[in-house]
Enzyme design. Structure first.
Site, PDB file in Angstrom:
ATOM      1  N   GLN A 334      47.722  48.534  41.823  1.00 29.66           N
ATOM      2  CA  GLN A 334      47.428  47.254  42.393  1.00 29.66           C
ATOM      3  C   GLN A 334      46.419  47.251  43.280  1.00 29.66           C
ATOM      4  O   GLN A 334      46.518  47.924  44.414  1.00 29.66           O
ATOM      5  CB  GLN A 334      48.776  46.945  43.038  1.00 29.66           C
ATOM      6  CG  GLN A 334      48.906  45.585  43.682  1.00 29.66           C
ATOM      7  CD  GLN A 334      49.390  44.830  42.713  1.00 29.66           C
ATOM      8  OE1 GLN A 334      50.051  44.888  41.875  1.00 29.66           O
ATOM      9  NE2 GLN A 334      48.754  43.543  42.717  1.00 29.66           N
ATOM     10  N   GLY A 338      44.170  41.920  42.724  1.00 26.64           N
ATOM     11  CA  GLY A 338      44.846  41.813  41.580  1.00 26.64           C
ATOM     12  C   GLY A 338      45.493  43.185  41.001  1.00 26.64           C
ATOM     13  O   GLY A 338      44.759  44.285  41.387  1.00 26.64           O
ATOM     14  N   SER A 339      46.305  43.101  39.991  1.00 23.84           N
ATOM     15  CA  SER A 339      46.464  44.459  39.353  1.00 23.84           C
ATOM     16  C   SER A 339      45.674  44.939  38.419  1.00 23.84           C
ATOM     17  O   SER A 339      44.838  44.066  37.700  1.00 23.84           O
ATOM     18  CB  SER A 339      48.082  44.555  38.809  1.00 23.84           C
ATOM     19  OG  SER A 339      48.249  43.092  38.343  1.00 23.84           O
ATOM     20  N   LYS A 354      40.850  44.097  35.514  1.00 22.11           N
ATOM     21  CA  LYS A 354      41.499  43.674  36.783  1.00 22.11           C
ATOM     22  C   LYS A 354      41.922  42.589  36.654  1.00 22.11           C
ATOM     23  O   LYS A 354      41.192  41.356  35.880  1.00 22.11           O
ATOM     24  CB  LYS A 354      40.433  43.748  37.988  1.00 22.11           C
ATOM     25  CG  LYS A 354      41.083  43.347  39.227  1.00 22.11           C
ATOM     26  CD  LYS A 354      40.269  43.584  40.529  1.00 22.11           C
ATOM     27  CE  LYS A 354      40.580  44.625  41.184  1.00 22.11           C
ATOM     28  NZ  LYS A 354      39.922  44.949  42.203  1.00 22.11           N
ATOM     29  N   ASP A 451      34.965  46.557  52.734  1.00 22.12           N
ATOM     30  CA  ASP A 451      36.007  46.931  52.474  1.00 22.12           C
ATOM     31  C   ASP A 451      36.366  48.489  51.977  1.00 22.12           C
ATOM     32  O   ASP A 451      37.055  48.951  51.152  1.00 22.12           O
ATOM     33  CB  ASP A 451      37.149  46.135  51.611  1.00 22.12           C
ATOM     34  CG  ASP A 451      38.766  46.370  51.718  1.00 22.12           C
ATOM     35  OD1 ASP A 451      38.964  46.952  52.822  1.00 22.12           O
ATOM     36  OD2 ASP A 451      39.481  46.078  50.945  1.00 22.12           O
TER      37      ASP A 451
END
Ligand SMILES: *[C@@H]1O[C@H](CO)[C@@H](O)[C@H](O)[C@H]1NC(C)=O
Ligand SMILES: *[C@@H]1O[C@H](CO)[C@@H](O)[C@H](O)[C@H]1NC(C)=O
Ligand SMILES: *[C@@H]1O[C@H](CO)[C@@H](O)[C@H](O)[C@H]1NC(C)=O
Ligand SMILES: *[C@@H]1O[C@H](CO)[C@@H](O)[C@H](O)[C@H]1NC(C)=O
Ligand SMILES: *[C@@H]1O[C@H](CO)[C@@H](O)[C@H](O)[C@H]1NC(C)=O
Ligand SMILES: *[C@@H]1O[C@H](CO)[C@@H](O)[C@H](O)[C@H]1NC(C)=O
Ligand SMILES: *[C@@H]1O[C@H](CO)[C@@H](O)[C@H](O)[C@H]1NC(C)=O
Ligand SMILES: *[C@@H]1O[C@H](CO)[C@@H](O)[C@H](O)[C@H]1NC(C)=O
Ligand SMILES: *[C@@H]1O[C@H](CO)[C@@H](O)[C@H](O)[C@H]1NC(C)=O
Length: 507
Positions: A334, A338-339, A354, A451
């Site tokens: 995950q 999204g997964s 994705k 990130d």
């Protein structure tokens, strides 16, 4: 299939043509009948916990749907419980069922995003049903928000006869379904007038409640004639009639049953018949393609040719097959938005796909342009973006597949792998720094990652580090969706037109 077939190969061709047609004959009947948002609008005490529960429940839906064509799931975060229920019409096959629910899961977000404080929603498609709410509703068969949706076109023939047939069909199906496992299809063809119908109760509604529910739709549906179509939408059941045969006769067309197998043997004997079949099939496939093209055109407007001719564009169907219809066993993890699934393309190349939580249809042009720009970035320490899929029910991104887990897995998560040597660690540190320097300084795009964390540093076969998930901020325009790095690198995304926060922090 480019040269003329020899007589001996004709049966084989017919067979493979039938097989092929069966594979791509996808009609999940995912046309929206009604989206009913809950009108209980007392403010939610904790939107964030509610959104987490919602995501949890929705995540649990797909594996169940895949296994049994219906799903009942519960998400619990903080003090918030979210219940979700989904079910396909029983005449749909597994592939269409998956497709229908996948689309519903994206579209039901409209109920939570647009109406502040909305605590539930029901989405009726002709092929499937999805509902979520903040209370236990699984055994509910009737609710104040139940509704009837009639078609727009009037029936042209004898309207008295039509009315009588609709009424009789409603009565008969509502009596049959409860004693037939909650599902029944059928037709009343009398005089000149044919009416087809389907009645289904949701799986967790018991026999007597099912009867009760369908009686209710059967009475209300009587107000629809002379309209050619009508649907009764209840908390516990669904009823539809139409002058066209809209349901599959329990099995799909083109599925080979006994009768058709005899037909195929006949065709093998008579090669002219077989050739005719091939031509008809070809015409049919071309038509299907045209239908899909027009659908895409409506969605993409001027961009359609650019997208279709771009090697960055992957068809939704292709990616779906590559991941075995997003099967649980191909799920890699995950991610922030999204997964992620592992897929094998037809040429054998492994990729990571994705599945975005958002549909990008509102800003397709921006999204596609950005994907094109980011795909041009090629550096040994960055995960390469190969392309995207934007014409299907969900938006997907396709990345190169990095086989050797993430740095987080190596350092903390996985217990049964040998620790990294200092030499390797040094290589990883240098490589990551090189990748970041390239992103931030050297590439033309100047992407700020925002990130960086251990789960975003993936390792290749030879432990070359590769930075993942860069450029996400560019993919989502500020005015439509706002992405910012929240506390501890977790992503929060604000839906348009509301302050509904969906925490999408990775595991
Ligand atoms: C859950 O509710 C109880 C009482 O209603 C409250 O004391 C508690 O703080 C709440 N927990 C959370 C995580 O909101
Ligand atoms: C459904 O089940 C719940 C919990 O089992 C119960 O409280 C509720 O009364 C039931 N609803 C109906 C309509 O029977
Ligand atoms: C919700 O809507 C239904 C019908 O549309 C109505 O009967 C019901 O009273 C409404 N409930 C609330 C809480 O507004
Ligand atoms: C059947 O319907 C068509 C038009 O819908 C009409 O022209 C025709 O006369 C009808 N035939 C009978 C036997 O009612
Ligand atoms: C329409 O059907 C009704 C009932 O079946 C019949 O009595 C009537 O004669 C029909 N009308 C026409 C115009 O065919
Ligand atoms: C509907 O039910 C009635 C009474 O049970 C029966 O006579 C009739 O044949 C049924 N119609 C169809 C089309 O099954
Ligand atoms: C069916 O469910 C309803 C409501 O959930 C309940 O009142 C009723 O007793 C159940 N009937 C049977 C036969 O289980
Ligand atoms: C539903 O309707 C049928 C007749 O149309 C009636 O026999 C039956 O008792 C009704 N069932 C319920 C639960 O109202
Ligand atoms: C469709 O189903 C009906 C009723 O189950 C059956 O009588 C009919 O023969 C079926 N038609 C085909 C083409 O299989």
């Amino acid at each position: 299939m480019h040269s003329l077939p020899s007589p001996a190969s004709v049966p084989l061709l017919v067979f493979s043509a039938l097989f092929f047609a069966a594979l791509c004959f996808c009609d999940p009947r995912a046309n929206e009948v009604d989206l009913i948002c809950s009108n209980r609008t007392t403010p939610l005490p904790d939107r964030r916990a509610f959104a987490t529960s919602f995501a949890e429940a929705m995540d649990a839906v797909s594996p169940q749907i895949n296994a049994q064509q219906y799903a009942s799931a519960v998400g619990r975060a903080g003090n918030n419980t979210v219940y979700a229920f989904a079910e396909c019409m029983e005449d749909l096959d597994r592939i269409d069922c998956d497709l229908c629910i996948a689309r519903a899961k994206v579209q039901i977000l409209r109920c939570s995003a647009l109406q502040q404080g909305t605590r539930g929603g029901r989405l009726f498609y002709d092929g499937c049903y999805l509902r979520y709410d903040d209370y236990y509703f699984f055994n509910e068969s009737l609710s104040p928000q139940d509704t009837t949706v009639c078609g727009t076109e009037d029936f042209g023939g004898n309207q008295t006869m039509f009315m009588n047939n609709v009424v009789e069909l409603g009565r008969n199906l509502s009596l049959q379904a409860p004693i037939n496992g909650g599902f029944s299809v059928g037709s009343v063809i009398r005089g000149n007038v044919s009416v087809y119908g389907l009645a289904q109760c949701w799986k967790l509604v018991n026999g007597s409640e099912c009867q009760n529910c369908l009686n209710n739709t059967a009475v209300r549906i009587d107000s629809c004639p002379p309209k050619k179509e009508g649907r009764g939408l209840n908390a516990g059941c669904y009823f539809m009639y139409s002058t066209e045969k809209f349901y599959y006769n329990n099995t799909k067309p083109f599925q080979i049953n006994e009768g058709e197998r005899r037909l195929i043997i006949l065709a093998a004997v008579s090669s002219t018949l077989a050739l005719l079949l091939i031509i008809a099939l070809a015409a049919f496939l071309i038509r299907m393609k045209l239908v899909r093209k027009t659908r895409e055109k409506k969605q993409l407007g001027l961009l359609v040719d650019v997208v279709n001719n771009s090697k960055r564009n992957f068809s939704y169907e292709l990616l779906e097959k590559a991941t075995s219809y997003f099967h649980q066993s191909s799920k890699l993890g995950q991610g922030g938005s999204g997964s992620v699934y592992k897929g094998i393309l037809p040429d054998g190349k492994p990729v990571a796909i994705k599945r975005l939580v958002f549909n990008t249809t509102q800003w397709v042009d921006h999204f596609f342009n950005e994907v094109n720009l980011i795909s041009d970035i090629d550096h040994k320490n960055l995960v390469k973006l190969l392309g995207c899929s934007i014409t299907g029910p969900e938006s997907l991104l396709v990345y190169e597949y990095i086989p050797n887990l993430s740095l987080h897995d190596h350092l903390f998560a996985k217990k049964n792998i040998p620790p990294l040597s200092w030499e390797t660690r040094c290589k990883i540190i240098l490589g990551t720094a090189e990748g970041l320097a390239y992103l931030h300084e050297e590439s033309n795009l100047r992407i700020i990652h925002r990130d960086i964390k251990l789960t975003n540093v993936l390792l290749d076969k030879d432990f070359t580090p590769k930075i993942a998930d860069f450029g996400l901020a560019r993919l989502f325009p500020e005015d439509a969706t706002h992405i910012s790095t929240g506390v501890a690198g977790t992503l929060y995304v604000t839906f348009p037109l509301s302050q509904f926060h969906l925490p999408l922090g990775s595991a």
